[in-house]
Design an enzyme around this catalytic site. Structure first.
Site, mmCIF file in Angstrom:
data_model
loop_
_atom_site.group_PDB
_atom_site.id
_atom_site.type_symbol
_atom_site.label_atom_id
_atom_site.label_comp_id
_atom_site.label_asym_id
_atom_site.label_seq_id
_atom_site.Cartn_x
_atom_site.Cartn_y
_atom_site.Cartn_z
ATOM 1 N N ASP A 202 0.828 -1.216 0.000
ATOM 2 C CA ASP A 202 0.000 0.000 0.000
ATOM 3 C C ASP A 202 0.864 1.269 0.000
ATOM 4 O O ASP A 202 1.696 1.451 0.875
ATOM 5 C CB ASP A 202 -0.873 -0.045 1.277
ATOM 6 C CG ASP A 202 -1.774 1.170 1.461
ATOM 7 O OD1 ASP A 202 -1.903 1.973 0.517
ATOM 8 O OD2 ASP A 202 -2.375 1.290 2.556
ATOM 9 N N HIS A 374 -3.951 4.680 6.576
ATOM 10 C CA HIS A 374 -2.833 4.126 5.807
ATOM 11 C C HIS A 374 -1.489 4.409 6.484
ATOM 12 O O HIS A 374 -1.312 5.450 7.116
ATOM 13 C CB HIS A 374 -2.827 4.721 4.398
ATOM 14 C CG HIS A 374 -4.082 4.420 3.640
ATOM 15 N ND1 HIS A 374 -4.239 3.289 2.879
ATOM 16 C CD2 HIS A 374 -5.257 5.088 3.572
ATOM 17 C CE1 HIS A 374 -5.458 3.281 2.355
ATOM 18 N NE2 HIS A 374 -6.088 4.365 2.761
#
Lengths: 558, 558
Positions: A202, A374
């Site tokens: 990610d 994130h």
């Protein structure tokens, strides 16, 4: 196969072919296919939300049409977590073949199944949890707990004869998560010891320095704002953010307030989360929305959708006085959410509208009421150092995010030649720990617009942009079929155009004259005559009015 | 007079009437009129840039049409500084009466005159500077130095028989400004001692806590980035930000680099600023753009426009490889600028494009390369405490900014009843230190679109939005003038529409049948028949396709 830019060689037995189909160079529509020995595994199948240069489009799907010929070879679809950018395209893939097995955690599958129900699809599914291993065709899968802004997210290790891939899905590394479920770095360490040949990771926050703050740092802020609120409190957030809602429930409870859920997706998702035990609802805190108005204003919290300024969501409607909850003096509105780029104007309009009605609006800009889901740069460095992968393919992000992530990998000692910055459709072949770029498919955008999928083209969108910016002018002429003589017209109509219709009187004789000349030169077919009308009108409108509207000439024979 | 919502009473002699015409509830098109004893003074005359719901619009002007009948009563137009949102509409006002005297500082007037030259207007102008006093009709004006993101900005005190107004224009209170020209708080103190009845004050950053950092804090960052840059450096900023460019020149000079200016407005504005002494150019630093390519890559800095992602500006063109400077590995791009809400996607596209080409992109998000030009909350508190105005009217801002500014005034002890949050067109009457809301004019948006001013209406923009989102369907039918029988059609054409044209075969018989029935019922006029076509088509397209495109029926008699 789709158009190819660089044709990949046929896949040899024992080689693993990895093709990111969506999510590279964009934030959304994440999807990757893995193929070995004739079998295909897919990880994630999300949607992308359109930008302003894609007007009228509802959703954008990954361009997975090239799998059409290979549907029977697909052995499974792993879903890492329940966000739309990872599951939103599942119904569209299952329309092609409805019995592709879905593999995911309890909450992820519950959210997918609720979505599929609306599409009247009953999926085949396999529930998995962290630590679990499953063999699916030639793929040995191992699931690893990761922490994200939705519970029950999983990374997946894909072991094959050609090597091991670890795909993180979305994740961060909150070290004191609300549910105690950490991103399992011990498992990352163990996988690293065994050897990870390709790490697909990610990138969303790879260009954000430092560390994402703890989710639980928000709780005390919510508590303080709610404690000081004189009247009603409305909290808006993403409808899948179970932990954010959990903290709102807790803060409301602490302050002797009850909570009513507002908005279809909020009610649906939180009901699922509570039923499955992901949301712990303190006794007696939740109250049905319809009964909420009997509660005194200083005893209620509304938990709603609409934190991105979506025009039809509860919060925008409140700001426009188009909701039965009428915002007034003393009300407090908390936007406990991020501000996704592109939504700024819409969100600021909502904040202004609510402020104007008398509300105190608390948001990310003036209080710490949001943290990202994130991993930031600091966390990613931990990850690389613990895992020590042989090769790195940053995923989930715009180019600048992928680039920043690759740099981080290189900073930890991974050679530049082993970090790959790709595009959707780049074909990677993995064998014996070596990754090689084998080709490039030309994948595009698949637009969902109302009930149509893939019918709207980039040319249509260009038409829409021209229509939206400059409007159109239609020129209608009826000619006698036998003589070619003009019977009616030119009739000129314009819409969305900046000038008064009277201005067209000037060009009408020019068009008639051009048609007469064409007739004398023997041009009689409709297409040819229409081209003449377009050219005459186009030259005039561009020279005289300096504009470029869409021109729609129509010559009709009667 | 324009439409009025609340009709103000006729203005009595000796009362000052203040009408904000633009800049309230929006960031842009700042303009205020002041009237006493039959004479009118105007302060500022700016433009507003359109948002995404105003497609195709170039500029938005203040709705000053109601001054048309009073043009001869206007005694002057004071311009506080040279930014577009304060001077951009001057050409449009001067088109109505070209000899309205312009009053402003040297740099402000130089920038206005350059703009007016493009419109072929030669203005009458009066140059003023801080400390200067001028009597213009019944208005005693006093000009006060303020610090902003362009040099030579002025606040103006307007003294009349009815009382004193102080209008700040845009300002901040940088305590170590690059040119040593402080916002003159000693003068604010003196005016406060004399008594300020109405304080009209910049609200842009009123909701930002604390203090705007020093402009000179950027210098060392620029210096460090340029020192470490291996190849070319491109700095993008606003083309009027003389002090930012000054710091770039200095940092380049320190690092033995030369500077080439790029972009029409950058070259024009900096030439003016250098000629007038606002920009101090170190000997030999500036180099003509054409000669810059002969300089080694590590000896050059390009100073360009395009920091907001404007598609035609230099920086976007570089990102799209549509500029003769081809960005590559090792180049450094610095966006030394704010990110104006609504421009995020465009700016991120530019950052991605440049990163993809190999550039290291430095921006506000990853380095301290920008500070705002507006006073934050902490500065405004100083202002209120030094000035102690009787009444406060926050200007220049969205509603949330005006609201936050009024709160700050109240925090310093100004009673709530003496703080006014208004809209464009709110009429305030001032007399003997008392401000009273006397009425409300209904002022709208005046759109500039190409060469037209005020012709595009909100209805046209609604048409454009529908066209842009859903496209249109035109239905053309030619009927026999004598019998009403259909000769040709229905011909159906769609553009920007999501479905294939083949789908329309289904509705054609319905339209023909509806027209036949209408003819039997004696409906023969074009408008009536078109309404029937529209209704039939509309019902079908909404029920069958669940869409709402624009429908353009056309029944032609032949």
């Amino acid at each position: 196969m789709p158009d190819v830019v660089i044709d990949p060689a046929p896949l040899e037995p024992g080689t693993l072919r990895v093709i990111p189909i969506g999510g590279l160079g964009e934030v959304g529509r994440n999807m990757t296919s893995y193929e070995i020995d004739g079998k295909i595994l897919i990880v994630d199948c999300g949607v992308l939300f359109p930008e302003e240069h894609q007007p009228g489009v509802d959703l954008i799907l990954p361009d997975f049409g090239f799998l059409r010929e290979r549907l029977d070879d697909i052995v499974g679809l792993v879903l890492t977590h329940g966000h739309e950018d990872h599951i939103g395209s599942v119904p569209y893939l299952l329309r092609l073949r409805s019995d592709i097995p879905l593999i995911g955690s309890t909450l992820t599958l519950a959210l997918v199944e609720a979505k599929l129900k609306e599409h009247r699809i009953q999926p085949y599914s396999l529930t998995v949890s962290e630590g679990q291993r499953e063999r699916i065709g030639p793929f040995d899968l191992e699931f690893v707990a990761v922490n994200h802004s939705i519970p029950d997210a999983l990374a997946v290790a894909i072991k094959t004869g050609a090597g091991t891939v670890l795909a993180t899905g979305d994740f961060k590394m909150d070290q004191l998560p609300l549910d105690g479920r950490l991103t399992d770095l011990r498992e990352f360490a163990r996988l690293g010891e065994e050897g990870v040949d390709l790490f697909m990771v990610d990138s969303t926050n790879a260009d954000v320095p430092g560390f994402t703050p703890l989710e639980r740092s928000i709780g005390p802020v919510l508590d303080e704002v709610i404690a000081r609120a004189p009247r009603r409190v409305i909290v808006a957030s993403f409808s899948s953010h179970v932990h954010r809602v959990q903290q709102v429930l807790h803060a409301a409870h602490q302050n002797g307030r009850r909570v009513a859920l507002l908005g279809r997706s909020m009610v649906r998702n939180m009901t699922i989360a509570a039923d499955l035990g992901y949301l712990r609802v303190p006794e007696g805190v939740l109250i049905d929305y319809k009964k909420a108005r009997d509660i005194p204003d200083d005893r209620i919290v509304y938990m709603s959708t609409g934190s991105q300024g979506e025009p039809m969501a509860v919060l925008s409607r409140m700001a426009n006085r188009d909701h039965e909850i009428e915002i007034g003096d003393g009300d407090t509105v908390i936007l406990a959410s991020s501000l996704i780029p592109g939504n700024e104007n819409a969100v600021y309009r909502v904040i202004d509208g609510l402020t104007k009605l008398g509300a105190n609006v608390v948001h990310k800009g003036n209080a710490k009421v949001h943290v990202s889901g994130h991993a930031a740069a600091g966390e990613l460095l931990y990850c690389y150092n613990i895992l020590k992968p042989k090769n790195v393919l940053p995923i989930h992000g715009e180019y600048r995010h992928l680039f920043a992530n690759a740099k981080l990998a290189q900073d930890t000692g991974i050679p530049e030649r082993n970090t790959f910055i790709g595009e959707n459709g780049t074909v990677y072949d993995l064998r014996e720990g070596r990754v090689r770029v084998a080709g490039q498919l030309d994948l595009g955008f698949v637009y969902v617009d109302g009930s149509t999928v893939g019918e709207i083209t980039d040319a249509d969108l260009k038409d829409r942009r021209i229509l939206g910016e400059e409007g159109f002018i239609s020129v209608i002429i009826v000619v006698d079929a036998s003589t070619g003589r003009i019977i009616v017209g030119p009739e000129i109509h314009a819409r969305g155009f900046a000038e008064d219709d009277a201005v067209f009187e000037e060009v009408k004789p020019k068009i008639s004259a051009a048609l007469l000349e064409a007739a004398q030169n023997g041009v009689r077919d409709q297409h040819g005559l229409q081209q003449i009308v377009r050219r005459t009108m186009g030259t005039w409108v561009s020279r005289r009015l300096r504009r470029r509207p869409m021109l729609v000439p129509l010559v009709i024979e009667a």
